[in-house]
Design a protein around this motif. Sequence first.
Motif, mmCIF file in Angstrom:
data_model
loop_
_atom_site.group_PDB
_atom_site.id
_atom_site.type_symbol
_atom_site.label_atom_id
_atom_site.label_comp_id
_atom_site.label_asym_id
_atom_site.label_seq_id
_atom_site.Cartn_x
_atom_site.Cartn_y
_atom_site.Cartn_z
ATOM 1 N N ARG A 1 -30.704 26.845 -25.119
ATOM 2 C CA ARG A 1 -29.861 27.897 -24.516
ATOM 3 C C ARG A 1 -28.767 28.333 -25.465
ATOM 4 N NH1 ARG A 1 -29.631 27.181 -18.249
ATOM 5 N NH2 ARG A 1 -31.627 26.159 -17.954
ATOM 6 N N GLU A 2 -28.463 27.449 -26.434
ATOM 7 C CA GLU A 2 -27.403 27.734 -27.409
ATOM 8 C C GLU A 2 -27.870 27.266 -28.774
ATOM 9 O OE1 GLU A 2 -23.308 27.211 -24.950
ATOM 10 O OE2 GLU A 2 -24.297 25.360 -25.588
ATOM 11 N N ILE A 3 -27.270 27.878 -29.800
ATOM 12 C CA ILE A 3 -27.547 27.487 -31.187
ATOM 13 C C ILE A 3 -26.223 27.390 -31.917
ATOM 14 C CG2 ILE A 3 -28.537 28.247 -33.375
ATOM 15 C CD1 ILE A 3 -30.816 29.456 -31.850
ATOM 16 N N GLU A 4 -26.091 26.359 -32.731
ATOM 17 C CA GLU A 4 -24.882 26.210 -33.527
ATOM 18 C C GLU A 4 -25.058 26.917 -34.864
ATOM 19 O OE1 GLU A 4 -21.657 22.907 -34.983
ATOM 20 O OE2 GLU A 4 -23.160 22.397 -33.470
ATOM 21 N N ILE A 5 -24.146 27.823 -35.134
ATOM 22 C CA ILE A 5 -24.171 28.579 -36.388
ATOM 23 C C ILE A 5 -22.830 28.380 -37.095
ATOM 24 C CG2 ILE A 5 -24.335 30.876 -37.421
ATOM 25 C CD1 ILE A 5 -26.955 29.906 -36.242
ATOM 26 N N GLU B 1 -31.941 36.103 -30.495
ATOM 27 C CA GLU B 1 -30.828 37.048 -30.524
ATOM 28 C C GLU B 1 -29.639 36.363 -29.863
ATOM 29 O OE1 GLU B 1 -32.190 40.747 -28.812
ATOM 30 O OE2 GLU B 1 -33.939 40.782 -30.152
ATOM 31 N N LEU B 2 -28.487 36.416 -30.515
ATOM 32 C CA LEU B 2 -27.309 35.684 -30.065
ATOM 33 C C LEU B 2 -26.262 36.594 -29.429
ATOM 34 C CD1 LEU B 2 -26.886 33.318 -33.144
ATOM 35 C CD2 LEU B 2 -28.211 32.949 -31.047
ATOM 36 N N ASP B 3 -25.360 35.974 -28.692
ATOM 37 C CA ASP B 3 -24.309 36.707 -27.989
ATOM 38 C C ASP B 3 -23.315 37.401 -28.922
ATOM 39 O OD1 ASP B 3 -23.067 34.396 -28.921
ATOM 40 O OD2 ASP B 3 -22.208 33.838 -26.978
ATOM 41 N N ASN B 4 -23.297 37.046 -30.198
ATOM 42 C CA ASN B 4 -22.392 37.694 -31.153
ATOM 43 C C ASN B 4 -23.068 38.828 -31.927
ATOM 44 O OD1 ASN B 4 -24.073 36.251 -32.846
ATOM 45 N ND2 ASN B 4 -22.422 35.337 -34.045
ATOM 46 N N GLY B 5 -24.298 39.198 -31.537
ATOM 47 C CA GLY B 5 -25.002 40.299 -32.196
ATOM 48 C C GLY B 5 -25.779 39.896 -33.437
#
Length: 166
Positions: free
Chosen positions: A162-166, A32-36
Motif C-alpha cells: 500500500r506504501e513504498i519508501e522512497i 503511481e505514487l501520491d506525490n506524482g
Amino acid sequence: MLHKIVKKQNNSDKCIVCGDKNPYGFHARFYELDNGELAAVFHTKELQQSFPGRVHGGMVAAILDETIGRAICIDKPGSWGVTTEIQVKYKKPVPLNETLRAVGRITRDTRKIFEGTGELLLENGEVAAEAWAKYLKVAIEDAAGDDFTEREWHYLEEDDPREIEI
C-alpha cells in the motif's frame, strides 16, 4: 519517506524490464505514487550480471529509462514515449539478488516531447544511479505495431504493498 500507492500500472509478457515471462528481466512492478512520481520495485538476478556480484550498467539504464518513460502515464494515460536521449550517472555498484526501487518523474512536457529524471535506490536507500531522459510522444500503435494486444499488456493481480519508501 513513505508514499502511498495510488495505482498499479500494467506489465507485459516479454519486456526486459517489466515482462513477467522474460527469464532475463527484472519483472518490475510499477506504482503511481501520491506525490506524482512513479516507483518501480524489482529484484536483480544473476542473469543480469556484469562484474561478479554486480548488475550490468546497461540493465541499470534500462530500469531507469522504463521508470522515467512510464511516468508520463500518470497525468496522461495512454501517452507513450520513445527514448531519444538518456544520460545515466553511476554512483555505486548495483548488487545482484536484492530487491531494489527506482523512482521517476516528468520534468518537462510539451505537445511532442517530454523529459524526466529518476534514481535507482539500493536496499538501504542510497542512490546507486541517476538519470535524465528525453522522449518523443507516440501512440502505442505507432510504437508497438499490431502485435500489442491485451495479452501482451495486462494487469497482474498480486498482493501489492500500500506504501513504498522512497
